[in-house]
Design an enzyme around this catalytic site. Sequence first.
Site, PDB file in Angstrom:
ATOM      1  N   TYR A  87      -2.844 -15.095  19.816  1.00 16.44           N
ATOM      2  CA  TYR A  87      -2.134 -14.492  18.587  1.00 16.44           C
ATOM      3  C   TYR A  87      -2.181 -12.916  18.520  1.00 16.44           C
ATOM      4  CZ  TYR A  87      -1.862 -12.808  13.526  1.00 16.44           C
ATOM      5  OH  TYR A  87      -1.443 -12.425  12.319  1.00 16.44           O
ATOM      6  N   ASP A 105      -9.329 -11.928   9.416  1.00 19.56           N
ATOM      7  CA  ASP A 105      -8.528 -12.968   9.231  1.00 19.56           C
ATOM      8  C   ASP A 105      -9.374 -14.338   9.261  1.00 19.56           C
ATOM      9  OD1 ASP A 105      -6.457 -11.186   9.221  1.00 19.56           O
ATOM     10  OD2 ASP A 105      -5.102 -12.107  10.850  1.00 19.56           O
ATOM     11  N   ASP A 123      -1.428 -12.038   3.076  1.00 17.23           N
ATOM     12  CA  ASP A 123      -1.759 -10.822   4.127  1.00 17.23           C
ATOM     13  C   ASP A 123      -1.015  -9.791   3.174  1.00 17.23           C
ATOM     14  OD1 ASP A 123      -2.108  -8.638   5.874  1.00 17.23           O
ATOM     15  OD2 ASP A 123      -1.263  -9.700   7.437  1.00 17.23           O
TER      16      ASP A 123
END
Lengths: 123, 123
Positions: free
Chosen positions: A14, A98, A38
């Site tokens: 990612y 994250d 986000d």
Amino acid sequence: MPSVPEMRATVDKYLALVATGTAEEITALYADGATLEDPVGAEPLVGKEAILAFYKVIEPIKRSTELISFKAGGDTAVFQFKIVTAFDALTVEISPVDIMIFDEAGAVTSMRAVWSQDEMIMS
Amino acid sequence: MPSVPEMRATVDKYLALVATGTAEEITALYADGATLEDPVGAEPLVGKEAILAFYKVIEPIKRSTELISFKAGGDTAVFQFKIVTAFDALTVEISPVDIMIFDEAGAVTSMRAVWSQDEMIMS
């Protein structure tokens, strides 16, 4: 449930793709119907089409990423990374944390990025 | 939504109570119907009665906590901390990353602790 090394491999992929990949390649890591929030507190995006549009925005911008920390267990990985984006002479750096949740097949079903605008470092 | 300083204050209070408080004091930080998943991947506990029983287990054990990192935004705080528990001559140390979600009133509606048993440091 994906193993911790499997989740780590997806997170590494990612971050590599967020730095140098296409929006399509990044979106391929997500499951159908996945959600993306986000930064946290924003209205969550739902589904691959919305997620693709989100990553399309950053695609033309020069950027680099670096993993700072990683922890995973169960179906969840939490990782902090630095992302530097360059707009002509301006460089913007943030270090989000994250939270990614994975399905049985190892696809991302939920991504929530914990950071706030006032943390941006501009130079 | 609670502010970042409000979430930070609750996390600081949580870690202080996990070290030296009663199970009742810790449980008071949670909202009715809150869920607790510790470690992630375990069956989530639901509601204050189940959460109280969870913290009752650690109440008699000598323990200390130390915040390592903290990040928050929206309704969510992510923080890593070290917890050292002492059983007679044996000391067990783990450093979970907790994901806490808060309601409008600042009570915890969800706590998920990311760590795994193989990370335990015994001495």
